[in-house]
Design a protein around this motif. Structure first.
Motif, PDB file in Angstrom:
ATOM      1  N   HIS A 165       0.854  -1.189   0.000  1.00  0.00           N
ATOM      2  CA  HIS A 165       0.000   0.000   0.000  1.00  0.00           C
ATOM      3  C   HIS A 165       0.894   1.246   0.000  1.00  0.00           C
ATOM      4  N   PHE A 166       0.757   2.074  -1.041  1.00  0.00           N
ATOM      5  CA  PHE A 166       1.507   3.326  -1.134  1.00  0.00           C
ATOM      6  C   PHE A 166       0.536   4.500  -0.999  1.00  0.00           C
ATOM      7  N   VAL A 167       0.840   5.411  -0.084  1.00  0.00           N
ATOM      8  CA  VAL A 167       0.003   6.594   0.109  1.00  0.00           C
ATOM      9  C   VAL A 167       0.909   7.819   0.134  1.00  0.00           C
ATOM     10  N   LEU A 168       0.628   8.770  -0.753  1.00  0.00           N
ATOM     11  CA  LEU A 168       1.328  10.054  -0.722  1.00  0.00           C
ATOM     12  C   LEU A 168       0.353  11.095  -0.186  1.00  0.00           C
ATOM     13  N   ALA A 169       0.696  11.689   0.959  1.00  0.00           N
ATOM     14  CA  ALA A 169      -0.147  12.723   1.577  1.00  0.00           C
ATOM     15  C   ALA A 169       0.702  13.508   2.562  1.00  0.00           C
ATOM     16  N   ASP A 170       0.399  14.795   2.685  1.00  0.00           N
ATOM     17  CA  ASP A 170       1.078  15.656   3.664  1.00  0.00           C
ATOM     18  C   ASP A 170       2.598  15.610   3.513  1.00  0.00           C
ATOM     19  N   ASN A 171       3.063  15.624   2.269  1.00  0.00           N
ATOM     20  CA  ASN A 171       4.504  15.647   1.974  1.00  0.00           C
ATOM     21  C   ASN A 171       5.264  14.449   2.531  1.00  0.00           C
ATOM     22  N   SER A 172       4.581  13.311   2.634  1.00  0.00           N
ATOM     23  CA  SER A 172       5.300  12.092   3.008  1.00  0.00           C
ATOM     24  C   SER A 172       4.716  10.907   2.248  1.00  0.00           C
ATOM     25  N   MET A 183       3.743  -6.969   9.828  1.00  0.00           N
ATOM     26  CA  MET A 183       3.560  -5.748   9.047  1.00  0.00           C
ATOM     27  C   MET A 183       4.892  -5.021   8.919  1.00  0.00           C
ATOM     28  N   SER A 184       5.124  -4.424   7.759  1.00  0.00           N
ATOM     29  CA  SER A 184       6.311  -3.596   7.524  1.00  0.00           C
ATOM     30  C   SER A 184       5.843  -2.239   7.019  1.00  0.00           C
ATOM     31  N   GLN A 185       6.331  -1.183   7.647  1.00  0.00           N
ATOM     32  CA  GLN A 185       5.921   0.176   7.261  1.00  0.00           C
ATOM     33  C   GLN A 185       7.126   1.103   7.212  1.00  0.00           C
ATOM     34  N   ARG A 186       7.243   1.811   6.101  1.00  0.00           N
ATOM     35  CA  ARG A 186       8.302   2.811   5.934  1.00  0.00           C
ATOM     36  C   ARG A 186       7.669   4.124   5.494  1.00  0.00           C
ATOM     37  N   ILE A 187       8.122   5.227   6.071  1.00  0.00           N
ATOM     38  CA  ILE A 187       7.664   6.566   5.688  1.00  0.00           C
ATOM     39  C   ILE A 187       8.874   7.374   5.242  1.00  0.00           C
ATOM     40  N   ILE A 188       8.783   8.015   4.072  1.00  0.00           N
ATOM     41  CA  ILE A 188       9.865   8.906   3.641  1.00  0.00           C
ATOM     42  C   ILE A 188       9.279  10.280   3.305  1.00  0.00           C
ATOM     43  N   PRO A 189       9.974  11.349   3.678  1.00  0.00           N
ATOM     44  CA  PRO A 189       9.502  12.694   3.330  1.00  0.00           C
ATOM     45  C   PRO A 189       9.657  12.937   1.842  1.00  0.00           C
ATOM     46  N   ILE A 190       8.700  13.607   1.237  1.00  0.00           N
ATOM     47  CA  ILE A 190       8.780  13.896  -0.201  1.00  0.00           C
ATOM     48  C   ILE A 190       8.019  15.195  -0.476  1.00  0.00           C
ATOM     49  N   GLN A 191       8.585  16.036  -1.290  1.00  0.00           N
ATOM     50  CA  GLN A 191       8.047  17.389  -1.485  1.00  0.00           C
ATOM     51  C   GLN A 191       7.451  17.587  -2.872  1.00  0.00           C
ATOM     52  N   GLN A 192       6.865  16.559  -3.461  1.00  0.00           N
ATOM     53  CA  GLN A 192       6.397  16.682  -4.848  1.00  0.00           C
ATOM     54  C   GLN A 192       5.242  15.734  -5.105  1.00  0.00           C
ATOM     55  N   GLY A 193       4.567  15.972  -6.220  1.00  0.00           N
ATOM     56  CA  GLY A 193       3.529  15.050  -6.676  1.00  0.00           C
ATOM     57  C   GLY A 193       2.175  15.290  -6.040  1.00  0.00           C
ATOM     58  N   GLU A 194       1.120  14.877  -6.778  1.00  0.00           N
ATOM     59  CA  GLU A 194      -0.238  14.931  -6.239  1.00  0.00           C
ATOM     60  C   GLU A 194      -0.449  13.763  -5.276  1.00  0.00           C
ATOM     61  N   ASP A 195      -1.316  13.966  -4.300  1.00  0.00           N
ATOM     62  CA  ASP A 195      -1.615  12.888  -3.355  1.00  0.00           C
ATOM     63  C   ASP A 195      -2.186  11.679  -4.097  1.00  0.00           C
ATOM     64  N   PHE A 196      -1.856  10.487  -3.629  1.00  0.00           N
ATOM     65  CA  PHE A 196      -2.436   9.273  -4.216  1.00  0.00           C
ATOM     66  C   PHE A 196      -2.528   8.192  -3.152  1.00  0.00           C
ATOM     67  N   ASN A 197      -3.316   7.153  -3.470  1.00  0.00           N
ATOM     68  CA  ASN A 197      -3.543   6.034  -2.571  1.00  0.00           C
ATOM     69  C   ASN A 197      -3.710   4.795  -3.448  1.00  0.00           C
ATOM     70  N   ILE A 198      -2.649   3.972  -3.563  1.00  0.00           N
ATOM     71  CA  ILE A 198      -2.666   2.845  -4.496  1.00  0.00           C
ATOM     72  C   ILE A 198      -2.078   1.601  -3.820  1.00  0.00           C
ATOM     73  N   VAL A 199      -2.394   0.432  -4.394  1.00  0.00           N
ATOM     74  CA  VAL A 199      -1.814  -0.828  -3.933  1.00  0.00           C
ATOM     75  C   VAL A 199      -1.178  -1.525  -5.138  1.00  0.00           C
ATOM     76  N   ILE A 200       0.133  -1.777  -5.051  1.00  0.00           N
ATOM     77  CA  ILE A 200       0.891  -2.387  -6.151  1.00  0.00           C
ATOM     78  C   ILE A 200       1.200  -3.831  -5.778  1.00  0.00           C
ATOM     79  N   GLU A 243      -7.275  -3.726  -6.965  1.00  0.00           N
ATOM     80  CA  GLU A 243      -8.521  -3.017  -6.673  1.00  0.00           C
ATOM     81  C   GLU A 243      -9.000  -3.364  -5.265  1.00  0.00           C
ATOM     82  N   GLY A 244      -9.635  -2.395  -4.637  1.00  0.00           N
ATOM     83  CA  GLY A 244     -10.185  -2.617  -3.303  1.00  0.00           C
ATOM     84  C   GLY A 244      -9.574  -1.675  -2.286  1.00  0.00           C
ATOM     85  N   ASN A 245     -10.086  -1.704  -1.084  1.00  0.00           N
ATOM     86  CA  ASN A 245      -9.610  -0.844  -0.008  1.00  0.00           C
ATOM     87  C   ASN A 245      -8.635  -1.590   0.884  1.00  0.00           C
TER      88      ASN A 245
END
Length: 375
Positions: A165-172, A183-200, A243-245
Motif C-alpha cells: 500500500h503506497f500513500v502520498l499525503a502531507d509531503n510524506s 507488518m512492515s511500514q516505511r515513511i519517507i519525506p517527499i516534497q512533490q507530486g499529487e496525493d495518491f492512494n494505491i496498492v501495487i 482493486e479494493g480498499n
C-alpha cells in the motif's frame, strides 16, 4: 529489419523483459518478445496480464556496438530465442527479418532460421497520463521495496494483501505491507507530486527491483486509474494496480509498551538464525524469548532433534519481565530489512503484537510481528 550487435549486451536487455513474459498466458503472442528497431535504437518489450517491461538501447551506447542496416519490428518466441542467443558462439550476432516473417540469426559459423509473429498483433502498452507524476532516486525506491515487500500475503484469499500500500499525503510517502501476521511500514519525506492512494502487487515490485539498474539515478512514477508506470532513461515498467480498499494499518501499531529492549541487529540476527536451526525441524516452528532484568535468553525446542538456549547480548532493557514466542522466520526477515544498526524491540504482553524500530529514528520505519500463543 537487420542489425548486428554485442550478444552479451542484447542478452542482458532480453533477460530484463523476459521477467514479464509468462508461458502460461492465454494470449499466445504474449509468450513472445517484441523487438522494434528504429534509427535511434533498439526497443524490447515483454508483457503478461500483470506487468509489462520495455527496455531501450540507444544506437549511441558504445558497449552495445549496434549497427543498424534496416529498421522494422518482429515478435519472437521468448524461451527458444533466449536460449539461441545465450548459446551463440561469438561475441557479435546479426539478426535479420526475411520473407514471411522468418528471422535469420547468425553468429560465427552458426546460422539459425526461426519463425516470427507479426508485431502489429502485439498488444499496445497503456497510454500514460503525465499529470500524476513524482520522481524518486532509484536506490531509495529499491530500499523502500526491500523494507516492505517480504510482508505481503502469499495467499490469494485476500487479494488486496498481496500488494504493498503506497500513500502520498502531507509531503510524506507511506509504504506498508501486511499478511495479517506481520507488518512492515516505511515513511519517507517527499516534497512533490499529487496525493495518491494505491496498492501495487508485491510480485510486480519484486520484479521491478530486479529490473532497475543500480547505475540509473532517478525513476519517474506515473499513476493512472488501474496502472502505474516506473520509467528511467532506459526502462519502462508497467504494473496493474490492485482493486479494493487496503485495511487501516495505522491502528495496528501500539503506542505504549511495558517492556523495551535494545539490540544490535547483526548480533540478534545471528542468534535467531542459530535458534531456528532446531525450530525448523519442529512442527510449530517457534522460538521463545525470555526477558528479565538480569538476562535475555532465546530458546528453541524440537522434540525430535533437541533444544537450544542462548543468553543474548543486548544494549539496554527496561520494563516488566516477559516470556514471548514467535516465528523466527518473520523475525529474520524483519531484521534483515534494518541492516547494520541498533533497533529497539517494544513489547506489551505475550499475546500482543510487538514492534521493531530503529533506535535512532523510531518514527520512519516500523516492523510489527504477531506472537505465537503457546499453551
Amino acid at each position: 529489419m537487420k542489425f548486428t550487435m554485442s550478444r552479451n549486451v542484447f542478452l542482458a536487455e532480453l533477460q530484463t523483459v523476459q521477467r514479464a513474459i509468462s508461458s502460461k498466458t492465454t494470449i499466445p503472442i504474449l509468450t513472445g518478445v517484441k523487438i522494434s528497431l528504429d534509427s535511434e535504437g533498439l526497443t524490447l518489450t515483454g508483457s503478461n496480464a500483470d506487468i509489462s517491461i520495455e527496455t531501450f538501447l540507444s544506437v549511441e551506447t558504445e558497449k552495445a556496438d549496434l549497427t543498424i542496416e534496416s529498421t522494422g519490428a518482429i515478435v519472437l518466441m521468448s524461451r527458444f530465442f533466449g536460449e539461441i542467443i545465450r548459446k551463440l558462439p561469438e561475441d557479435q550476432f546479426t539478426l535479420e527479418v526475411l520473407e514471411s516473417r522468418q528471422v535469420a540469426i547468425t553468429s560465427g559459423k552458426a546460422n539459425f532460421t526461426i519463425n516470427g509473429l507479426d508485431s502489429d498483433n502485439y498488444p499496445h502498452l497503456p497510454v500514460v497520463s503525465t499529470t500524476n507524476q513524482m520522481q524518486l532516486p532509484v536506490h531509495v525506491l529499491n530500499k523502500l521495496i526491500s523494507e516492505t515487500v517480504f510482508s505481503v500475503s502469499q495467499h490469494e484469499s485476500r487479494p488486496i494483501l498481496t500488494g504493498v500500500h503506497f500513500v502520498l499525503a502531507d509531503n510524506s510517502l507511506l509504504a506498508v505491507a501486511t499478511d495479517s501476521h506481520r507488518m512492515s511500514q516505511r515513511i519517507i519525506p517527499i516534497q512533490q507530486g499529487e496525493d495518491f492512494n494505491i496498492v501495487i502487487p508485491g510480485k510486480s515490485l519484486t520484479e521491478l527491483s530486479r529490473s532497475l539498474a543500480n547505475d540509473e539515478e532517478m525513476v519517474e512514477i506515473s499513476i493512472m486509474e488501474n496502472q502505474v508506470l516506473f520509467k528511467t532513461q532506459t526502462l519502462s515498467f508497467y504494473s496493474r494496480l490492485l482493486e479494493g480498499n487496503y485495511p487501516d494499518t495505522n491502528r495496528l501499531i501500539p503506542t505504549s509498551f511495558n517492556t523495551t529492549i535494545e539490540f544490535s541487529v547483526p548480533s540478534l540476527l545471528s542468534a535467531i538464525e542459530r535458534a531456528s536451526l532446531l525450530s525448523h525441524e519442529s512442527r510449530n516452528n517457534i522460538v521463545k524469548l525470555s526477558i528479565t532484568s538480569e538476562a535475555v535468553v532465546l530458546s528453541g525446542n524440537s522434540p525430535e532433534i533437541g533444544k537450544v538456549e542462548e543468553a543474548l547480548n543486548y544494549e539496554a532493557v527496561t520494563g516488566d519481565p516477559l516470556e514471548i514466542s514467535f516465528n523466527p522466520d518473520y523475525m529474520k526477515d524483519a531484521l534483515r530489512a534494518f541492516g547494520d544498526m541498533n533497533i529497539t524491540v517494544n513489547f506489551i504482553s505475550p499475546i500482543r503484537p510487538f514492534t521493531l524500530t530503529p533506535t535512532e529514528d523510531s518514527q520512519q520505519f516500523t516492523q510489527l510481528i504477531t506472537p505465537v500463543r503457546t499453551s
